[in-house]
Motif scaffolding. Structure first.
Motif, PDB file in Angstrom:
ATOM      1  N   SER A  25       3.132  -2.532 -46.755  1.00  0.00           N
ATOM      2  CA  SER A  25       4.285  -3.132 -47.419  1.00  0.00           C
ATOM      3  C   SER A  25       5.121  -3.842 -46.368  1.00  0.00           C
ATOM      4  O   SER A  25       4.952  -3.613 -45.170  1.00  0.00           O
ATOM      5  N   GLY A  26       6.015  -4.717 -46.840  1.00  0.00           N
ATOM      6  CA  GLY A  26       6.968  -5.354 -45.938  1.00  0.00           C
ATOM      7  C   GLY A  26       6.703  -6.796 -45.590  1.00  0.00           C
ATOM      8  O   GLY A  26       7.489  -7.421 -44.888  1.00  0.00           O
ATOM      9  N   GLY A  27       5.598  -7.346 -46.060  1.00  0.00           N
ATOM     10  CA  GLY A  27       5.312  -8.746 -45.763  1.00  0.00           C
ATOM     11  C   GLY A  27       6.281  -9.669 -46.485  1.00  0.00           C
ATOM     12  O   GLY A  27       7.019  -9.256 -47.380  1.00  0.00           O
ATOM     13  N   GLY A  28       6.274 -10.926 -46.080  1.00  0.00           N
ATOM     14  CA  GLY A  28       7.143 -11.896 -46.726  1.00  0.00           C
ATOM     15  C   GLY A  28       7.246 -13.170 -45.931  1.00  0.00           C
ATOM     16  O   GLY A  28       6.506 -13.398 -44.976  1.00  0.00           O
ATOM     17  N   LEU A  29       8.204 -14.011 -46.333  1.00  0.00           N
ATOM     18  CA  LEU A  29       8.455 -15.300 -45.691  1.00  0.00           C
ATOM     19  C   LEU A  29       9.710 -15.203 -44.829  1.00  0.00           C
ATOM     20  O   LEU A  29      10.766 -14.780 -45.319  1.00  0.00           O
ATOM     21  N   ALA A  31       5.165  -1.749 -42.922  1.00  0.00           N
ATOM     22  CA  ALA A  31       4.919  -0.311 -42.991  1.00  0.00           C
ATOM     23  C   ALA A  31       3.571  -0.066 -43.651  1.00  0.00           C
ATOM     24  O   ALA A  31       3.113  -0.855 -44.473  1.00  0.00           O
ATOM     25  N   CYS A  32       2.961   1.040 -43.274  1.00  0.00           N
ATOM     26  CA  CYS A  32       1.682   1.437 -43.853  1.00  0.00           C
ATOM     27  C   CYS A  32       1.742   2.922 -44.158  1.00  0.00           C
ATOM     28  O   CYS A  32       1.972   3.738 -43.256  1.00  0.00           O
ATOM     29  N   SER A  81       4.403   1.944 -38.611  1.00  0.00           N
ATOM     30  CA  SER A  81       5.188   0.724 -38.789  1.00  0.00           C
ATOM     31  C   SER A  81       4.904  -0.278 -37.680  1.00  0.00           C
ATOM     32  O   SER A  81       4.484   0.103 -36.579  1.00  0.00           O
ATOM     33  N   LEU A  82       5.128  -1.529 -38.002  1.00  0.00           N
ATOM     34  CA  LEU A  82       5.003  -2.588 -37.012  1.00  0.00           C
ATOM     35  C   LEU A  82       6.279  -3.417 -37.074  1.00  0.00           C
ATOM     36  O   LEU A  82       6.505  -4.140 -38.043  1.00  0.00           O
ATOM     37  N   GLN A  83       7.123  -3.266 -36.069  1.00  0.00           N
ATOM     38  CA  GLN A  83       8.338  -4.057 -35.978  1.00  0.00           C
ATOM     39  C   GLN A  83       7.993  -5.356 -35.259  1.00  0.00           C
ATOM     40  O   GLN A  83       7.539  -5.324 -34.115  1.00  0.00           O
TER      41      GLN A  83
END
Length: 122
Positions: A7-11, A21-22, A80-82
């Motif tokens: 989750s957390g993808g976008g433009l 996040a996973c 998570s990947l910041q």
């Protein structure tokens, strides 16, 4: 079987930040290490970052080192990947991955998430 949900993808605009996040579920023996990969349009999937479930040994590709940070929450079973200072070339579908050994390439991966799209506009 391990299940992974990103989750957390976008433009976002170039220079901005985004956090992926996973959520992982399933047998803990299959979750020795977690990682993130990405696949840009027309390109092969590439390694981005990985970490052991203990939180030790974070490892990054040269292209993201110093901008991306991978962390793990063992209690919540999430990784998570910041991502900071994003660039248009970071545009890709980002995949969460799980393996039973340290992850440095897709050969080390046993399970994949379905991916989440990150688009960085210039």
């Amino acid at each position: 079987q391990v299940q992974l949900a990103e989750s957390g993808g976008g433009l976002v605009q170039s220079g901005e930040s985004l956090r992926l996040a996973c959520a992982a579920s399933g047998p803990t023996f299959s979750k020795h290490a977690m990682g993130w990969f990405r696949q840009a349009p027309g390109k092969e999937r590439e390694f981005v970052a990985s970490i052991l479930w203990s939180g030790a040994s974070p490892y990054y590709s040269d292209s993201v080192k110093g901008r991306f940070t991978i962390t793990i929450n063992n209690y919540m079973n999430t990784v998570s990947l910041q991502m900071k200072r994003l660039k248009p070339e970071d545009t890709a579908v980002y995949y969460c991955a799980s393996g039973d050994r340290p992850i440095v390439s897709d050969r080390d991966v046993n399970y994949w998430g379905k991916g989440t799209l990150v688009t960085v506009a210039s």
